[in-house]
Design a protein around this motif. Sequence first.
Motif, PDB file in Angstrom:
ATOM      1  N   ARG A  22      47.379  -2.355 -21.934  1.00  0.00           N
ATOM      2  CA  ARG A  22      48.309  -2.963 -20.989  1.00  0.00           C
ATOM      3  C   ARG A  22      47.660  -3.196 -19.629  1.00  0.00           C
ATOM      4  O   ARG A  22      46.782  -2.434 -19.206  1.00  0.00           O
ATOM      5  N   ASN A  72      49.225   4.093 -11.684  1.00  0.00           N
ATOM      6  CA  ASN A  72      49.627   4.312 -13.071  1.00  0.00           C
ATOM      7  C   ASN A  72      48.590   5.215 -13.724  1.00  0.00           C
ATOM      8  O   ASN A  72      47.408   4.881 -13.761  1.00  0.00           O
ATOM      9  N   SER A  99      48.592   7.708 -17.064  1.00  0.00           N
ATOM     10  CA  SER A  99      49.113   8.471 -18.190  1.00  0.00           C
ATOM     11  C   SER A  99      48.339   8.070 -19.447  1.00  0.00           C
ATOM     12  O   SER A  99      47.638   7.048 -19.467  1.00  0.00           O
ATOM     13  N   SER A 100      48.482   8.847 -20.480  1.00  0.00           N
ATOM     14  CA  SER A 100      47.772   8.576 -21.736  1.00  0.00           C
ATOM     15  C   SER A 100      48.207   7.255 -22.363  1.00  0.00           C
ATOM     16  O   SER A 100      47.474   6.702 -23.184  1.00  0.00           O
ATOM     17  N   GLU A 101      49.373   6.740 -21.974  1.00  0.00           N
ATOM     18  CA  GLU A 101      49.855   5.485 -22.536  1.00  0.00           C
ATOM     19  C   GLU A 101      48.955   4.306 -22.158  1.00  0.00           C
ATOM     20  O   GLU A 101      48.963   3.279 -22.841  1.00  0.00           O
ATOM     21  N   VAL A 112      46.616   3.306 -25.000  1.00  0.00           N
ATOM     22  CA  VAL A 112      47.197   2.912 -26.295  1.00  0.00           C
ATOM     23  C   VAL A 112      46.986   1.423 -26.514  1.00  0.00           C
ATOM     24  O   VAL A 112      47.345   0.600 -25.669  1.00  0.00           O
TER      25      VAL A 112
END
Length: 233
Positions: free
Chosen positions: A215, A223, A225-227, A230
């Motif tokens: 993303r 921002n 985070s582990s997301e 992904v």
Amino acid sequence: MARAVGDLVAELEAEADANLELRASWNVAPTADVPIVLERLVDRTPRRQVHVATWGLVPRWAKDPSVGVRSFNARSETVLEKPTFRSAVKSRRCAVPVEGYYEWKKHPDGAKQPYFVHNADGTLTTLAGLYEWWKDPAKSDGDGDKWLLSCSILTMASPPDGGLAALHDRLPVPLGRDGLAEWLNPAATDPAAVLCAVLSDAYRVAAGWRLDPVRADVGNVRNDSSELTVPVG
């Protein structure tokens, strides 16, 4: 870097100070703190150690640490001659362990897509780096933060073809197991030879990297985070 200290030290086959603290982050930017691994001679025996350094090298002769903003990367083609790096490459070589890094690819229509570049097997990637200790002249010897440890990551031209070539024209220099030992070796006194050795093996090591589109949120350092790692689409 989101590895726990114990896992990081074990994977690097290194030792760490009991007070070593690492803040988990999935979106590290220049001037942030990063782990580095280096070797020192202790009683004539090489000891591999993990430290935390500011990303952006501050040479010993700098008047203030602001120069680090411009020296977070060191080009392999000029590192032996550039005043900022030429002293460090002789005797203060380190590796920067990462779980991966982000790179933006520009498409013909002008759109940009970020990619997370990482080892396909999930292991750490170690990147060739340099480090320096800078002494703040404005602080007394008793101040705990008088000395600043900083680092830079070595870069090279991307391979002539393949996914990395299409992604960007530069890439950080990766180190294989043997290359890591050679790069860190404090007894290696010929920096040109050491540099040549690790560069000659870099494309082979990078061939094991995976490029996952992620993303665009990675473009904002707030921002985190582990997301962010992904894959999308």
